[in-house]
Motif scaffolding. Structure first.
Motif, PDB file in Angstrom:
ATOM      1  N   LEU A 195     -37.149  12.508 -58.196  1.00 40.25           N
ATOM      2  CA  LEU A 195     -37.483  11.134 -57.821  1.00 40.25           C
ATOM      3  C   LEU A 195     -36.816  10.656 -56.526  1.00 40.25           C
ATOM      4  O   LEU A 195     -37.108   9.558 -56.062  1.00 40.25           O
ATOM      5  CB  LEU A 195     -37.095  10.175 -58.954  1.00 40.25           C
ATOM      6  N   PHE A 196     -35.950  11.471 -55.956  1.00 42.29           N
ATOM      7  CA  PHE A 196     -35.196  11.047 -54.780  1.00 42.29           C
ATOM      8  C   PHE A 196     -35.490  11.986 -53.616  1.00 42.29           C
ATOM      9  O   PHE A 196     -35.470  13.211 -53.773  1.00 42.29           O
ATOM     10  CB  PHE A 196     -33.694  11.025 -55.087  1.00 42.29           C
ATOM     11  N   SER A 218     -32.637   0.379 -48.986  1.00 43.38           N
ATOM     12  CA  SER A 218     -32.753   0.991 -50.314  1.00 43.38           C
ATOM     13  C   SER A 218     -31.734   2.117 -50.488  1.00 43.38           C
ATOM     14  O   SER A 218     -31.167   2.280 -51.571  1.00 43.38           O
ATOM     15  CB  SER A 218     -34.170   1.519 -50.537  1.00 43.38           C
ATOM     16  N   VAL A 219     -31.472   2.868 -49.449  1.00 45.46           N
ATOM     17  CA  VAL A 219     -30.509   3.968 -49.514  1.00 45.46           C
ATOM     18  C   VAL A 219     -29.089   3.417 -49.627  1.00 45.46           C
ATOM     19  O   VAL A 219     -28.282   3.906 -50.419  1.00 45.46           O
ATOM     20  CB  VAL A 219     -30.672   4.905 -48.291  1.00 45.46           C
ATOM     21  N   VAL A 220     -28.791   2.386 -48.858  1.00 45.95           N
ATOM     22  CA  VAL A 220     -27.476   1.736 -48.949  1.00 45.95           C
ATOM     23  C   VAL A 220     -27.250   1.223 -50.367  1.00 45.95           C
ATOM     24  O   VAL A 220     -26.180   1.412 -50.950  1.00 45.95           O
ATOM     25  CB  VAL A 220     -27.361   0.593 -47.914  1.00 45.95           C
ATOM     26  N   GLU A 221     -28.260   0.601 -50.955  1.00 47.62           N
ATOM     27  CA  GLU A 221     -28.104   0.058 -52.300  1.00 47.62           C
ATOM     28  C   GLU A 221     -28.015   1.151 -53.359  1.00 47.62           C
ATOM     29  O   GLU A 221     -27.326   0.971 -54.368  1.00 47.62           O
ATOM     30  CB  GLU A 221     -29.208  -0.945 -52.617  1.00 47.62           C
ATOM     31  N   LEU A 222     -28.664   2.282 -53.147  1.00 47.42           N
ATOM     32  CA  LEU A 222     -28.477   3.406 -54.074  1.00 47.42           C
ATOM     33  C   LEU A 222     -27.012   3.835 -54.082  1.00 47.42           C
ATOM     34  O   LEU A 222     -26.443   4.114 -55.146  1.00 47.42           O
ATOM     35  CB  LEU A 222     -29.365   4.590 -53.687  1.00 47.42           C
ATOM     36  N   VAL A 223     -26.385   3.873 -52.910  1.00 49.89           N
ATOM     37  CA  VAL A 223     -24.959   4.211 -52.834  1.00 49.89           C
ATOM     38  C   VAL A 223     -24.147   3.164 -53.582  1.00 49.89           C
ATOM     39  O   VAL A 223     -23.271   3.495 -54.391  1.00 49.89           O
ATOM     40  CB  VAL A 223     -24.498   4.326 -51.362  1.00 49.89           C
ATOM     41  N   GLU A 259     -32.096  10.145 -49.647  1.00 50.37           N
ATOM     42  CA  GLU A 259     -31.509   9.514 -50.830  1.00 50.37           C
ATOM     43  C   GLU A 259     -30.546  10.469 -51.537  1.00 50.37           C
ATOM     44  O   GLU A 259     -29.455  10.066 -51.957  1.00 50.37           O
ATOM     45  CB  GLU A 259     -32.618   9.067 -51.787  1.00 50.37           C
ATOM     46  N   ARG A 260     -30.929  11.724 -51.635  1.00 48.41           N
ATOM     47  CA  ARG A 260     -30.062  12.717 -52.277  1.00 48.41           C
ATOM     48  C   ARG A 260     -28.771  12.893 -51.477  1.00 48.41           C
ATOM     49  O   ARG A 260     -27.678  12.979 -52.049  1.00 48.41           O
ATOM     50  CB  ARG A 260     -30.801  14.045 -52.445  1.00 48.41           C
ATOM     51  N   GLN A 267     -37.603   3.159 -62.219  1.00 50.27           N
ATOM     52  CA  GLN A 267     -37.448   4.521 -62.721  1.00 50.27           C
ATOM     53  C   GLN A 267     -36.266   5.210 -62.030  1.00 50.27           C
ATOM     54  O   GLN A 267     -35.471   5.889 -62.680  1.00 50.27           O
ATOM     55  CB  GLN A 267     -38.730   5.317 -62.517  1.00 50.27           C
ATOM     56  N   GLN A 268     -36.138   5.035 -60.728  1.00 50.80           N
ATOM     57  CA  GLN A 268     -34.995   5.622 -60.016  1.00 50.80           C
ATOM     58  C   GLN A 268     -33.678   5.063 -60.552  1.00 50.80           C
ATOM     59  O   GLN A 268     -32.724   5.809 -60.764  1.00 50.80           O
ATOM     60  CB  GLN A 268     -35.093   5.358 -58.516  1.00 50.80           C
TER      61      GLN A 268
END
Length: 170
Positions: A86-87, A39-44, A91-92, A73-74
């Motif tokens: 939300l992070f 999930s963190v990789v995909e946020l990047v 994640e931040r 929502q994120q």
């Protein structure tokens, strides 16, 4: 521009395209080995693609982010992530890296941002997330220069025959 008029960079040099994909797989393995959640990789991947305006990569990585557990929502507030709660800290930190690698701010800002990111990450995660941002930046450029199309796809929740404009395949 029609699809026939497009110059698909990835198709023009299959050997280089395979090398970029091999690099991406190595970067993904490093992130996984470092214990970085998908999930963190995909946020990047999503944030970098937003910054670069890569429609194709946004379409692909928003779907991957949702599958990895990133909430709707994120994703909806991602451009304004600094203004939300939300992070989590990891994640931040990943989003700081995404923006710093992509935007390359001045040296003082870059060092301050990187120091903030390092507080939440171990060395392996910090490295892997920087490489992740570098890799998606490369894919964004290839897709943008090639004009990779985003084609409508049928969604499970859409009525029969309806499509949305968020699909496509590389």
């Amino acid at each position: 521009m029609t699809e026939q008029d497009r110059f698909f960079l990835d198709k023009s040099d299959p050997s280089s395209w395979r090398a970029v994909n091999a690099f991406s797989r190595k970067v993904g393995a490093a992130a996984k080995d470092a214990g970085t959640p998908a999930s963190v990789v995909e946020l990047v991947n999503v944030r970098v693609s937003q910054l670069n305006g890569c429609a194709f990569c946004l379409d692909l990585h928003v779907r991957k982010a949702e599958a990895a557990g990133v909430t709707a929502q994120q994703l909806a507030v991602l451009p304004a992530w600094r203004d939300t709660v939300l992070f989590n800290a990891v994640e931040r930190a990943a989003l700081i890296i995404a923006e710093t690698v992509t935007l390359l701010p001045d040296e003082n800002t870059r060092h301050a941002e990187q120091a903030a990111a390092r507080e939440a990450l171990n060395d392996e995660q910090y490295s892997a997330l920087q490489w992740t941002a570098i890799a998606i930046n490369a894919f964004n450029r290839i897709s943008i220069l090639s004009g990779h199309p985003v084609r409508p796809r049928k969604t499970a929740s859409a009525p029969a025959g309806a499509t949305t404009s968020t699909g496509g395949a590389r």
